[in-house]
Design a protein around this motif. Structure first.
Motif, mmCIF file in Angstrom:
data_model
loop_
_atom_site.group_PDB
_atom_site.id
_atom_site.type_symbol
_atom_site.label_atom_id
_atom_site.label_comp_id
_atom_site.label_asym_id
_atom_site.label_seq_id
_atom_site.Cartn_x
_atom_site.Cartn_y
_atom_site.Cartn_z
ATOM 1 N N ARG A 92 0.830 -1.191 0.011
ATOM 2 C CA ARG A 92 0.147 0.064 -0.036
ATOM 3 C C ARG A 92 0.804 1.293 0.083
ATOM 4 O O ARG A 92 1.743 1.390 0.715
ATOM 5 C CB ARG A 92 -1.019 0.165 1.296
ATOM 6 N N THR A 93 0.626 2.159 -0.873
ATOM 7 C CA THR A 93 1.387 3.427 -0.998
ATOM 8 C C THR A 93 1.136 4.305 0.166
ATOM 9 O O THR A 93 -0.011 4.109 0.875
ATOM 10 C CB THR A 93 1.221 4.281 -2.267
ATOM 11 N N LEU A 94 1.668 5.488 0.276
ATOM 12 C CA LEU A 94 1.394 6.580 1.423
ATOM 13 C C LEU A 94 0.045 7.197 1.037
ATOM 14 O O LEU A 94 -0.592 7.650 1.968
ATOM 15 C CB LEU A 94 2.396 7.640 1.294
ATOM 16 N N THR A 95 -0.335 7.124 -0.253
ATOM 17 C CA THR A 95 -1.732 7.726 -0.611
ATOM 18 C C THR A 95 -2.760 6.610 -0.457
ATOM 19 O O THR A 95 -4.051 7.140 -0.608
ATOM 20 C CB THR A 95 -1.750 8.365 -1.939
ATOM 21 N N GLY A 96 -2.647 5.369 0.152
ATOM 22 C CA GLY A 96 -3.502 4.426 0.202
ATOM 23 C C GLY A 96 -3.848 3.659 -1.079
ATOM 24 O O GLY A 96 -4.679 2.799 -0.879
ATOM 25 N N ASP A 97 -3.288 3.831 -2.226
ATOM 26 C CA ASP A 97 -3.488 2.998 -3.149
ATOM 27 C C ASP A 97 -2.782 1.334 -3.150
ATOM 28 O O ASP A 97 -1.747 1.414 -2.504
ATOM 29 C CB ASP A 97 -2.820 3.560 -4.447
ATOM 30 N N LYS A 98 -3.607 0.604 -3.423
ATOM 31 C CA LYS A 98 -3.055 -0.803 -3.314
ATOM 32 C C LYS A 98 -2.520 -1.197 -4.395
ATOM 33 O O LYS A 98 -2.936 -0.940 -5.627
ATOM 34 C CB LYS A 98 -4.252 -1.614 -2.745
ATOM 35 N N GLY A 99 -1.545 -2.470 -4.414
ATOM 36 C CA GLY A 99 -0.892 -3.159 -5.328
ATOM 37 C C GLY A 99 -0.352 -4.391 -4.786
ATOM 38 O O GLY A 99 -0.453 -4.593 -3.709
ATOM 39 N N ASN A 100 0.260 -5.352 -5.925
ATOM 40 C CA ASN A 100 0.590 -6.516 -5.511
ATOM 41 C C ASN A 100 1.610 -6.791 -6.478
ATOM 42 O O ASN A 100 1.889 -6.451 -7.581
ATOM 43 C CB ASN A 100 -0.323 -7.658 -5.429
ATOM 44 N N GLN A 101 2.836 -7.765 -5.824
ATOM 45 C CA GLN A 101 3.786 -8.163 -6.885
ATOM 46 C C GLN A 101 4.101 -9.737 -6.445
ATOM 47 O O GLN A 101 3.892 -10.236 -5.577
ATOM 48 C CB GLN A 101 5.089 -7.464 -6.298
ATOM 49 N N THR A 102 4.016 -10.327 -7.726
ATOM 50 C CA THR A 102 4.583 -11.879 -7.711
ATOM 51 C C THR A 102 5.693 -11.976 -8.232
ATOM 52 O O THR A 102 6.177 -11.378 -9.215
ATOM 53 C CB THR A 102 3.230 -12.436 -8.724
ATOM 54 N N SER A 103 6.497 -12.886 -7.679
ATOM 55 C CA SER A 103 7.916 -12.995 -8.165
ATOM 56 C C SER A 103 8.345 -14.449 -8.083
ATOM 57 O O SER A 103 7.815 -15.164 -7.342
ATOM 58 C CB SER A 103 8.821 -12.128 -7.383
ATOM 59 N N LEU A 104 9.149 -14.797 -9.097
ATOM 60 C CA LEU A 104 9.697 -16.314 -9.025
ATOM 61 C C LEU A 104 11.257 -16.169 -9.326
ATOM 62 O O LEU A 104 11.673 -15.117 -10.074
ATOM 63 C CB LEU A 104 9.335 -17.031 -10.335
ATOM 64 N N LYS A 105 12.062 -16.963 -8.625
ATOM 65 C CA LYS A 105 13.516 -17.098 -8.842
ATOM 66 C C LYS A 105 13.951 -18.553 -8.872
ATOM 67 O O LYS A 105 13.488 -19.260 -7.852
ATOM 68 C CB LYS A 105 14.102 -16.341 -7.799
ATOM 69 N N ALA A 106 15.065 -19.008 -9.541
ATOM 70 C CA ALA A 106 15.289 -20.370 -9.471
ATOM 71 C C ALA A 106 16.752 -20.191 -8.714
ATOM 72 O O ALA A 106 17.957 -20.739 -9.346
ATOM 73 C CB ALA A 106 15.711 -20.913 -11.091
ATOM 74 N N ASP A 107 16.690 -19.945 -7.502
ATOM 75 C CA ASP A 107 17.886 -20.179 -6.701
ATOM 76 C C ASP A 107 18.762 -21.461 -6.271
ATOM 77 O O ASP A 107 17.914 -22.528 -6.377
ATOM 78 C CB ASP A 107 17.641 -19.349 -5.167
ATOM 79 N N MET A 108 19.772 -21.424 -6.263
ATOM 80 C CA MET A 108 20.684 -22.672 -6.102
ATOM 81 C C MET A 108 21.627 -22.438 -4.856
ATOM 82 O O MET A 108 22.161 -21.495 -4.736
ATOM 83 C CB MET A 108 21.170 -23.292 -7.382
ATOM 84 N N LEU A 109 21.976 -23.603 -4.523
ATOM 85 C CA LEU A 109 23.228 -23.732 -3.562
ATOM 86 C C LEU A 109 24.061 -24.991 -3.880
ATOM 87 O O LEU A 109 23.614 -26.076 -4.061
ATOM 88 C CB LEU A 109 22.709 -23.813 -2.190
ATOM 89 N N LEU A 110 25.275 -24.781 -3.971
ATOM 90 C CA LEU A 110 26.324 -25.708 -4.204
ATOM 91 C C LEU A 110 27.266 -25.767 -3.018
ATOM 92 O O LEU A 110 27.678 -24.888 -2.152
ATOM 93 C CB LEU A 110 27.312 -25.451 -5.224
ATOM 94 N N ARG A 111 27.602 -27.146 -2.265
ATOM 95 C CA ARG A 111 28.105 -27.361 -1.214
ATOM 96 C C ARG A 111 29.298 -28.247 -1.460
ATOM 97 O O ARG A 111 28.726 -29.532 -1.873
ATOM 98 C CB ARG A 111 27.250 -27.800 -0.097
ATOM 99 N N THR A 112 30.509 -28.192 -1.118
ATOM 100 C CA THR A 112 31.539 -29.211 -1.227
ATOM 101 C C THR A 112 32.406 -29.174 0.100
ATOM 102 O O THR A 112 32.629 -28.444 0.774
ATOM 103 C CB THR A 112 32.486 -28.872 -2.527
ATOM 104 N N GLY A 113 32.738 -30.523 0.285
ATOM 105 C CA GLY A 113 33.641 -30.559 1.837
ATOM 106 C C GLY A 113 35.174 -30.461 1.463
ATOM 107 O O GLY A 113 35.635 -31.012 0.402
#
Length: 259
Positions: free
Chosen positions: A61-82
């Protein structure tokens, strides 16, 4: 080659394979959830943990009271090695990302690449069969595109402690301490893990965060984990933010494999 030498070689190979698979059986992935496991990747092995993808829906919601929304996608990854016994190197990437913002009857789409992380995790031997611990030092390097970056680097020191009540029930807590541009933030993630049936297990957690000059933040998360084998798993998770009047949900699917 004599029969004795052949027999010795067979036993040596068998013992080596048994040791390798025992290490894999004791290993735990860090997906999903906001905490991390107390185990490290065996030396010479590589763990790949991939989102398929991670999603977030957020209302604002903005300071003027207007509403909005956001949809997001991400293909996050993690590599782990000993690197050595009880010590692993971690390389993460928020991956390719996409977002769609709806505001005042219009929508705006954006895409780009996220930030990268590098860290070291060390398991701590507490000489206890049920109580385990690990510490993590990590840096987020703000290399992502606008809209998908933290803008400034974040340095984090974290610890994770797990207690195994039984074969089907564990509890733990992850504590994170972060600094960004001299501003501090602390996050606590108590987690309950439980077996459901066969290779299926689940977890539930509370996320509490307090950043400097910011209000308290709270969230709930839960998920399912299906162990395909000692070296592979599938996961599904969902979470919700509890603070404020704006709704925010997150969730995703993932796959992890130990090479």
């Amino acid at each position: 080659m004599t029969i004795l030498k052949k027999t010795t070689l067979v036993f040596a190979v068998t013992a080596s394979m048994h040791s390798m698979y025992s290490m894999a059986a004791d290993f735990e992935f860090d997906r999903p959830g906001d905490g991390f496991s107390t185990t490290t990747t065996p030396v010479g092995r590589l763990a790949w943990e991939q989102a398929l993808p991670t999603a977030q829906y957020q209302e604002f919601r903005t300071l003027t009271g207007d509403k909005g929304n956001q949809t997001s996608l991400k293909a996050d990854m993690l590599l782990r090695t000993g690197l050595m016994d009880g010590l692993e190197l971690r390389l993460g990437w928020d991956g390719p990302a996409w977002s769609k913002t709806r505001f005042q009857g219009q929508h705006f789409e954006d895409d780009g690449l996220g930030d990268v992380t590098i860290g070291l995790k060390k398991s701590i031997d507490l000489k206890d069969d049920k109580l385990t611990m690990a510490v993590l030092a990590q840096a987020l390097i703000a290399t992502g595109n606008d809209g998908f970056t933290a803008h400034d680097d974040i340095y984090m020191l974290a610890s994770s402690v797990n207690y195994k009540y039984s074969e089907g029930l564990t509890t733990g807590i992850t504590m994170k301490y972060e600094v960004q541009n001299s501003d501090w933030a602390v996050t606590a993630v108590p987690t309950l893990g439980y077996k459901i049936a066969g290779p299926l297990s689940g977890y539930s957690q509370l996320v509490y965060r307090k950043a400097e000059s910011q209000d308290y933040e709270y969230g709930l998360g839960s998920g399912l984990i299906y162990a395909l084998s000692d070296r592979a798993q599938l996961d599904a998770s969902i979470g919700v933010d509890l603070q404020g009047s704006n709704k925010s949900y997150n969730g995703g699917l993932g796959i992890s494999y130990l090479f």
